[in-house]
Design a protein around this motif. Structure first.
Motif, PDB file in Angstrom:
ATOM      1  N   GLU A  79       4.684  18.662 -12.935  1.00 38.18           N
ATOM      2  CA  GLU A  79       5.877  19.323 -13.454  1.00 38.18           C
ATOM      3  C   GLU A  79       5.841  19.395 -14.982  1.00 38.18           C
ATOM      4  OE1 GLU A  79       9.060  17.024 -11.834  1.00 38.18           O
ATOM      5  OE2 GLU A  79       9.017  18.076  -9.920  1.00 38.18           O
ATOM      6  N   ALA A  80       5.401  18.327 -15.613  1.00 32.38           N
ATOM      7  CA  ALA A  80       5.322  18.312 -17.073  1.00 32.38           C
ATOM      8  C   ALA A  80       4.314  19.344 -17.561  1.00 32.38           C
ATOM      9  CB  ALA A  80       4.949  16.925 -17.579  1.00 32.38           C
ATOM     10  N   ALA A  81       3.178  19.423 -16.898  1.00 32.96           N
ATOM     11  CA  ALA A  81       2.160  20.400 -17.280  1.00 32.96           C
ATOM     12  C   ALA A  81       2.683  21.824 -17.085  1.00 32.96           C
ATOM     13  CB  ALA A  81       0.888  20.184 -16.464  1.00 32.96           C
TER      14      ALA A  81
ATOM     15  N   LYS B 253       0.835  -1.209   0.000  1.00 34.45           N
ATOM     16  CA  LYS B 253       0.000   0.000   0.000  1.00 34.45           C
ATOM     17  C   LYS B 253       0.868   1.257   0.000  1.00 34.45           C
ATOM     18  CE  LYS B 253      -4.053  -1.955   2.291  1.00 34.45           C
ATOM     19  NZ  LYS B 253      -4.886  -1.931   3.512  1.00 34.45           N
ATOM     20  N   ALA B 254       1.910   1.238   0.823  1.00 36.10           N
ATOM     21  CA  ALA B 254       2.802   2.402   0.893  1.00 36.10           C
ATOM     22  C   ALA B 254       3.492   2.630  -0.441  1.00 36.10           C
ATOM     23  CB  ALA B 254       3.837   2.204   2.005  1.00 36.10           C
ATOM     24  N   THR B 255       3.926   1.555  -1.076  1.00 40.32           N
ATOM     25  CA  THR B 255       4.577   1.675  -2.378  1.00 40.32           C
ATOM     26  C   THR B 255       3.611   2.230  -3.413  1.00 40.32           C
ATOM     27  OG1 THR B 255       6.038  -0.173  -1.852  1.00 40.32           O
ATOM     28  CG2 THR B 255       5.806   0.396  -4.165  1.00 40.32           C
ATOM     29  N   ALA B 256       2.393   1.732  -3.411  1.00 38.31           N
ATOM     30  CA  ALA B 256       1.387   2.221  -4.367  1.00 38.31           C
ATOM     31  C   ALA B 256       1.096   3.697  -4.139  1.00 38.31           C
ATOM     32  CB  ALA B 256       0.105   1.401  -4.252  1.00 38.31           C
ATOM     33  N   MET B 257       0.987   4.091  -2.882  1.00 38.55           N
ATOM     34  CA  MET B 257       0.718   5.496  -2.576  1.00 38.55           C
ATOM     35  C   MET B 257       1.889   6.384  -3.003  1.00 38.55           C
ATOM     36  SD  MET B 257      -1.111   5.045   1.139  1.00 38.55           S
ATOM     37  CE  MET B 257      -1.125   6.773   1.512  1.00 38.55           C
ATOM     38  N   ALA B 258       3.113   5.919  -2.756  1.00 36.71           N
ATOM     39  CA  ALA B 258       4.289   6.706  -3.137  1.00 36.71           C
ATOM     40  C   ALA B 258       4.381   6.829  -4.657  1.00 36.71           C
ATOM     41  CB  ALA B 258       5.549   6.060  -2.583  1.00 36.71           C
ATOM     42  N   LYS B 259       4.122   5.734  -5.372  1.00 36.37           N
ATOM     43  CA  LYS B 259       4.164   5.784  -6.831  1.00 36.37           C
ATOM     44  C   LYS B 259       3.113   6.748  -7.364  1.00 36.37           C
ATOM     45  CE  LYS B 259       6.103   1.223  -7.769  1.00 36.37           C
ATOM     46  NZ  LYS B 259       5.854  -0.110  -8.342  1.00 36.37           N
ATOM     47  N   ASP B 260       1.923   6.720  -6.763  1.00 39.59           N
ATOM     48  CA  ASP B 260       0.857   7.622  -7.185  1.00 39.59           C
ATOM     49  C   ASP B 260       1.260   9.079  -6.951  1.00 39.59           C
ATOM     50  OD1 ASP B 260      -1.817   8.248  -8.093  1.00 39.59           O
ATOM     51  OD2 ASP B 260      -2.303   8.676  -5.986  1.00 39.59           O
ATOM     52  N   ALA B 261       1.860   9.332  -5.779  1.00 36.39           N
ATOM     53  CA  ALA B 261       2.293  10.698  -5.467  1.00 36.39           C
ATOM     54  C   ALA B 261       3.364  11.165  -6.444  1.00 36.39           C
ATOM     55  CB  ALA B 261       2.808  10.765  -4.035  1.00 36.39           C
ATOM     56  N   PHE B 262       4.337  10.312  -6.736  1.00 34.46           N
ATOM     57  CA  PHE B 262       5.395  10.688  -7.683  1.00 34.46           C
ATOM     58  C   PHE B 262       4.828  10.900  -9.075  1.00 34.46           C
ATOM     59  CE2 PHE B 262       8.384   8.485  -4.672  1.00 34.46           C
ATOM     60  CZ  PHE B 262       8.978   9.652  -4.220  1.00 34.46           C
ATOM     61  N   SER B 263       3.851  10.091  -9.450  1.00 34.31           N
ATOM     62  CA  SER B 263       3.224  10.234 -10.756  1.00 34.31           C
ATOM     63  C   SER B 263       2.534  11.588 -10.865  1.00 34.31           C
ATOM     64  CB  SER B 263       2.220   9.099 -10.978  1.00 34.31           C
ATOM     65  OG  SER B 263       1.514   9.292 -12.170  1.00 34.31           O
ATOM     66  N   ARG B 264       1.838  11.967  -9.815  1.00 34.00           N
ATOM     67  CA  ARG B 264       1.166  13.271  -9.822  1.00 34.00           C
ATOM     68  C   ARG B 264       2.164  14.412  -9.905  1.00 34.00           C
ATOM     69  NH1 ARG B 264      -2.620  12.654  -4.860  1.00 34.00           N
ATOM     70  NH2 ARG B 264      -3.443  10.611  -5.363  1.00 34.00           N
ATOM     71  N   VAL B 265       3.272  14.271  -9.167  1.00 36.70           N
ATOM     72  CA  VAL B 265       4.292  15.326  -9.189  1.00 36.70           C
ATOM     73  C   VAL B 265       4.882  15.446 -10.587  1.00 36.70           C
ATOM     74  CG1 VAL B 265       6.610  15.921  -8.370  1.00 36.70           C
ATOM     75  CG2 VAL B 265       4.855  15.227  -6.746  1.00 36.70           C
ATOM     76  N   ARG B 266       5.191  14.293 -11.207  1.00 34.75           N
ATOM     77  CA  ARG B 266       5.750  14.309 -12.558  1.00 34.75           C
ATOM     78  C   ARG B 266       4.774  14.945 -13.533  1.00 34.75           C
ATOM     79  NH1 ARG B 266       6.390   8.885 -13.262  1.00 34.75           N
ATOM     80  NH2 ARG B 266       7.450   8.386 -11.356  1.00 34.75           N
ATOM     81  N   GLU B 267       3.494  14.568 -13.445  1.00 34.23           N
ATOM     82  CA  GLU B 267       2.485  15.129 -14.331  1.00 34.23           C
ATOM     83  C   GLU B 267       2.354  16.630 -14.112  1.00 34.23           C
ATOM     84  OE1 GLU B 267      -1.010  12.868 -13.492  1.00 34.23           O
ATOM     85  OE2 GLU B 267      -0.248  11.075 -14.487  1.00 34.23           O
TER      86      GLU B 267
ATOM     87  N   ALA C 169       5.090  22.587 -19.856  1.00 32.56           N
ATOM     88  CA  ALA C 169       4.372  22.802 -21.113  1.00 32.56           C
ATOM     89  C   ALA C 169       3.730  24.184 -21.142  1.00 32.56           C
ATOM     90  CB  ALA C 169       3.312  21.721 -21.299  1.00 32.56           C
ATOM     91  N   ARG C 170       3.107  24.588 -20.029  1.00 31.48           N
ATOM     92  CA  ARG C 170       2.499  25.925 -19.974  1.00 31.48           C
ATOM     93  C   ARG C 170       3.558  27.011 -20.136  1.00 31.48           C
ATOM     94  NH1 ARG C 170      -0.713  23.445 -16.041  1.00 31.48           N
ATOM     95  NH2 ARG C 170       0.671  24.127 -14.372  1.00 31.48           N
ATOM     96  N   GLN C 171       4.708  26.813 -19.489  1.00 36.05           N
ATOM     97  CA  GLN C 171       5.785  27.794 -19.589  1.00 36.05           C
ATOM     98  C   GLN C 171       6.293  27.879 -21.025  1.00 36.05           C
ATOM     99  OE1 GLN C 171       9.079  27.070 -16.976  1.00 36.05           O
ATOM    100  NE2 GLN C 171      10.242  28.815 -17.709  1.00 36.05           N
ATOM    101  N   TRP C 172       6.488  26.724 -21.658  1.00 35.99           N
ATOM    102  CA  TRP C 172       6.971  26.707 -23.036  1.00 35.99           C
ATOM    103  C   TRP C 172       5.974  27.399 -23.950  1.00 35.99           C
ATOM    104  CZ3 TRP C 172       5.373  24.992 -27.771  1.00 35.99           C
ATOM    105  CH2 TRP C 172       6.336  24.960 -28.777  1.00 35.99           C
ATOM    106  N   LEU C 173       4.687  27.107 -23.757  1.00 36.85           N
ATOM    107  CA  LEU C 173       3.664  27.736 -24.598  1.00 36.85           C
ATOM    108  C   LEU C 173       3.636  29.245 -24.399  1.00 36.85           C
ATOM    109  CD1 LEU C 173       0.743  25.171 -24.275  1.00 36.85           C
ATOM    110  CD2 LEU C 173       2.057  25.712 -26.336  1.00 36.85           C
ATOM    111  N   SER C 174       3.736  29.679 -23.151  1.00 34.72           N
ATOM    112  CA  SER C 174       3.692  31.124 -22.910  1.00 34.72           C
ATOM    113  C   SER C 174       4.923  31.816 -23.485  1.00 34.72           C
ATOM    114  CB  SER C 174       3.571  31.414 -21.417  1.00 34.72           C
ATOM    115  OG  SER C 174       4.752  31.053 -20.735  1.00 34.72           O
ATOM    116  N   GLU C 175       6.068  31.143 -23.424  1.00 34.85           N
ATOM    117  CA  GLU C 175       7.294  31.749 -23.950  1.00 34.85           C
ATOM    118  C   GLU C 175       7.339  31.728 -25.476  1.00 34.85           C
ATOM    119  OE1 GLU C 175      10.379  29.518 -22.079  1.00 34.85           O
ATOM    120  OE2 GLU C 175      10.177  30.563 -20.173  1.00 34.85           O
ATOM    121  N   ASN C 176       6.715  30.738 -26.079  1.00 36.82           N
ATOM    122  CA  ASN C 176       6.844  30.563 -27.523  1.00 36.82           C
ATOM    123  C   ASN C 176       5.574  30.877 -28.303  1.00 36.82           C
ATOM    124  OD1 ASN C 176       9.608  29.617 -27.613  1.00 36.82           O
ATOM    125  ND2 ASN C 176       8.852  27.874 -26.466  1.00 36.82           N
ATOM    126  N   ALA C 177       4.565  31.381 -27.658  1.00 36.35           N
ATOM    127  CA  ALA C 177       3.313  31.670 -28.353  1.00 36.35           C
ATOM    128  C   ALA C 177       3.522  32.737 -29.428  1.00 36.35           C
ATOM    129  CB  ALA C 177       2.242  32.115 -27.358  1.00 36.35           C
TER     130      ALA C 177
END
Length: 93
Positions: free
Chosen positions: A56-58, A40-54, A61-69
């Motif tokens: 950060e990626a978002a 359970k702890a591993t699943a929760m940690a993986k979920d948390a890291f996945s959210r953080v990665r998503e 992407a927003r920063q790139w779009l605002s800089e390059n629009a």
């Protein structure tokens, strides 16, 4: 950081199960509880890291779009002009 957080969660699970253990004669039940809590702890940690990665990626992407629009708009205008010139050359009026 990921490995240390997972290790910390696993240790916490082991300590929690050890505190809950009613009697030391139940090693199989204790092992099973530790495994369940570690999973359970591993699943929760993986979920948390996945959210953080998503997140950060978002954010990137927003920063790139605002800089390059503006650059994208300029290139679209240039492309439109190029297409118009090609169209004129191909189909003279």
């Amino acid at each position: 950081m990921k490995a240390s957080l997972l290790f910390l969660l696993a240790c916490t699970a082991v300590l929690a199960v050890g505190a809950r253990a009613g009697a030391p004669e139940e090693p199989k039940a204790l092992v099973q509880k530790v495994q369940e809590l570690a999973q359970k702890a591993t699943a929760m940690a993986k979920d948390a890291f996945s959210r953080v990665r998503e997140s950060e990626a978002a954010q990137q992407a927003r920063q790139w779009l605002s800089e390059n629009a503006e650059l994208a708009k300029q290139r679209l205008v240039w492309l439109k002009e190029q297409l118009a010139e090609l169209w004129k050359k191909k189909n003279p009026a």
